[in-house]
Design a protein around this motif. Structure first.
Motif, PDB file in Angstrom:
ATOM      1  N   ASN A 122       5.522  11.965 -28.755  1.00  0.00           N
ATOM      2  CA  ASN A 122       4.368  12.291 -27.941  1.00  0.00           C
ATOM      3  C   ASN A 122       3.353  13.126 -28.680  1.00  0.00           C
ATOM      4  O   ASN A 122       2.137  13.124 -28.873  1.00  0.00           O
ATOM      5  N   ARG A 123       3.917  14.108 -29.578  1.00  0.00           N
ATOM      6  CA  ARG A 123       3.000  14.971 -30.454  1.00  0.00           C
ATOM      7  C   ARG A 123       2.273  13.938 -31.561  1.00  0.00           C
ATOM      8  O   ARG A 123       1.050  14.133 -31.889  1.00  0.00           O
ATOM      9  N   TRP A 124       3.077  12.971 -32.119  1.00  0.00           N
ATOM     10  CA  TRP A 124       2.526  12.344 -33.124  1.00  0.00           C
ATOM     11  C   TRP A 124       1.621  11.579 -32.480  1.00  0.00           C
ATOM     12  O   TRP A 124       0.568  10.954 -33.322  1.00  0.00           O
ATOM     13  N   LEU A 125       1.587  11.079 -31.424  1.00  0.00           N
ATOM     14  CA  LEU A 125       0.783  10.066 -30.863  1.00  0.00           C
ATOM     15  C   LEU A 125      -0.802  10.765 -30.566  1.00  0.00           C
ATOM     16  O   LEU A 125      -1.770  10.330 -30.555  1.00  0.00           O
ATOM     17  N   TYR A 177       0.897  22.498 -36.573  1.00  0.00           N
ATOM     18  CA  TYR A 177       0.634  21.690 -35.140  1.00  0.00           C
ATOM     19  C   TYR A 177       2.010  20.702 -34.927  1.00  0.00           C
ATOM     20  O   TYR A 177       2.268  20.425 -34.024  1.00  0.00           O
ATOM     21  N   PHE A 178       2.756  20.103 -36.117  1.00  0.00           N
ATOM     22  CA  PHE A 178       3.865  19.379 -35.981  1.00  0.00           C
ATOM     23  C   PHE A 178       4.989  20.256 -35.717  1.00  0.00           C
ATOM     24  O   PHE A 178       5.836  20.687 -36.556  1.00  0.00           O
ATOM     25  N   THR A 179       5.314  20.290 -34.078  1.00  0.00           N
ATOM     26  CA  THR A 179       6.299  21.337 -33.986  1.00  0.00           C
ATOM     27  C   THR A 179       6.995  20.170 -32.768  1.00  0.00           C
ATOM     28  O   THR A 179       6.515  19.469 -32.234  1.00  0.00           O
ATOM     29  N   ALA A 180       8.130  20.570 -32.468  1.00  0.00           N
ATOM     30  CA  ALA A 180       8.948  20.191 -31.442  1.00  0.00           C
ATOM     31  C   ALA A 180       9.062  20.973 -30.321  1.00  0.00           C
ATOM     32  O   ALA A 180       9.829  20.836 -29.209  1.00  0.00           O
ATOM     33  N   GLY A 181       8.487  22.353 -30.653  1.00  0.00           N
ATOM     34  CA  GLY A 181       8.503  23.253 -29.488  1.00  0.00           C
ATOM     35  C   GLY A 181       7.389  23.472 -28.610  1.00  0.00           C
ATOM     36  O   GLY A 181       6.555  22.459 -28.685  1.00  0.00           O
ATOM     37  N   GLU A 182       7.081  24.649 -27.978  1.00  0.00           N
ATOM     38  CA  GLU A 182       6.045  24.825 -27.170  1.00  0.00           C
ATOM     39  C   GLU A 182       4.832  24.940 -27.961  1.00  0.00           C
ATOM     40  O   GLU A 182       4.813  25.142 -29.090  1.00  0.00           O
ATOM     41  N   THR A 183       3.601  24.502 -27.203  1.00  0.00           N
ATOM     42  CA  THR A 183       2.241  24.337 -27.770  1.00  0.00           C
ATOM     43  C   THR A 183       1.323  24.838 -26.936  1.00  0.00           C
ATOM     44  O   THR A 183       1.525  25.307 -25.724  1.00  0.00           O
TER      45      THR A 183
END
Ligand code: NZQ
Ligand code: ZN
Length: 353
Positions: A304-307, A204-210
């Motif tokens: 943004n991901r962590w939010l 889940y914790f990625t800086a890439g595409e999701t």
């Protein structure tokens, strides 16, 4: 959304009395001689091994057995298993236990199907697409090895804990009766729940595409485990909670929570494998001890991901003026949660200097 492949060939027999299908499932895989592989004592003590042996005998399926797998399973026992399996013409391995037993079975499977030293695969010296077929009777919800393509073995001579991945090693079937997990000590239940959450979080914790659908599945897996782990510590015999966690364990590591995700991380797992190899810590405990420090170190790479995690998993209102505060609160909550279920939240607690 990132391109992905998804392959989950494992037949699942889930629920009460599912173990009664064991002989039928082995026959369906054309298994002619079985190695029953298990751990220290729990599966013997519960009568599960005796029950399986009786079911195989009734169906005229010959077997040999090898117990003694320990957590952080050892290469030396894998060698023993390969030798026994070759001598006895074993063509099917039945792993009765958790991640350690299943991973040891996968390593024996590689050893049966390939010449040379099986450690070469784990040491990344060579690769293979051959592995003897494996079936699983799962007794702990944790590692997800019952559906995964991975096996993690510790070389007892060097202290190196290493993994090897192939699609061919995914178990042919997994029998999952949540009642089997009711005898788990609290600590192992908590370690297992931590590992399940971590398999989802590492993806889940990625800086890439999701992908939104994958995110929703992942957030649900995390919330289901967050909800049920404390229930299990209070009520170890709660069937519904055992079942929720057991299925979450398989879905968290069979690839489902990684579909469409680029740059899955797994850094905490890699760090834990070093701890496990050297200090022989329980895998889930090692992950809990490492994760919060890792989280505080990396979250700024993708605010943004962590939010999203803070909001969707922990239900926090986002402070848009100070987003970092919201994230740090979520990480604190995860840390307090680990502590509340008896997990270490730092290396010192694990006895690591
Ligand atoms: O040996 P016994 O007596 O069975 O005791 C075991 C063991 O001490 C006990 N246990 C299992 N089922 C029980 C029970 N005790 C009472 N009642 C039951 N029903 O639990 C202890 C831990 O067992 P283990 O198999 O080591 O647990 P787990 O499933 O967490 O597996 C951990 C191993 O899997 C690897 C880990 O690194 C570690 O070596 N992993 C494997 C993965 C994979 N193949 O996909 C992914 C994971 O990330 C992980 O790395
Ligand atoms: Zn894990």
């Amino acid at each position: 959304m990132y391109n992905f492949e998804y392959y989950t060939p494992t037949f699942i027999e889930f629920g009460k009395k599912s173990e009664e299908k064991v002989a039928q499932l082995i026959k369906a895989q054309n298994g002619k001689k079985v190695l029953i592989h298990y751990g220290g004592h729990s599966a013997k003590k519960s009568g599960l091994i005796d029950k399986i042996e009786k079911l195989l005998t009734e169906e005229n399926i010959p077997y040999v057995e090898l117990g003694g797998v320990v957590p952080n399973p050892r290469l030396s026992l894998v060698y023993k298993g390969i030798e026994l399996a070759k001598k006895e013409n074993v063509d099917f391995i039945l792993a009765v236990g958790g991640g350690s037993v299943i991973d040891s079975a996968k390593a024996i499977g590689y050893g049966i199907a390939n010449e040379g030293d099986v450690w070469d695969f784990y040491a990344q010296k060579r690769v293979t697409d051959k592995c003897a077929p494996i079936g699983v009777v799962l007794t702990i919800a944790a590692a997800g090895s019952e559906m995964s393509n991975s096996s993690v073995i510790t070389n007892d001579e060097t202290g190196l804990k290493r993994s090897y991945h192939t699609e061919i090693s995914r178990p042919r079937f997994a029998i999952m009766n949540p009642e089997f997990t009711m005898t788990l000590p609290e600590y192992q239940t908590a370690c297992g729940c931590t590992d399940i959450m971590m398999h989802t979080m590492e993806r889940y914790f990625t800086a890439g595409e999701t992908m939104e659908l994958t995110d929703k599945i992942a957030e649900s897996v995390m919330q289901i485990v967050l909800k049920n782990a404390p229930i299990l510590l209070e009520e170890p015999d709660n069937y519904e909670a055992r079942a929720e966690v057991m299925w979450a364990g398989s879905l968290s590591h069979n690839g489902l929570t990684g579909c469409g995700i680029k740059n899955k991380d797994f850094a905490t797992h890699m760090l834990e494998h070093e701890l496990g190899g050297v200090y022989d810590v329980a895998h889930g405990a090692g992950l809990a001890a490492l994760w919060c420090s890792w989280a505080r170190y990396v979250y700024k790479a993708n605010i943004n991901r962590w939010l999203q995690y803070a909001s969707n998993v922990w239900g926090l209102d986002i402070d848009f003026e100070h987003p970092e505060k919201t994230i740090e609160t979520a990480i604190d909550m995860q840390e307090q949660y680990y502590a509340s279920i008896g997990m270490p939240i730092g290396l010192k607690e694990l006895g690591v200097k």
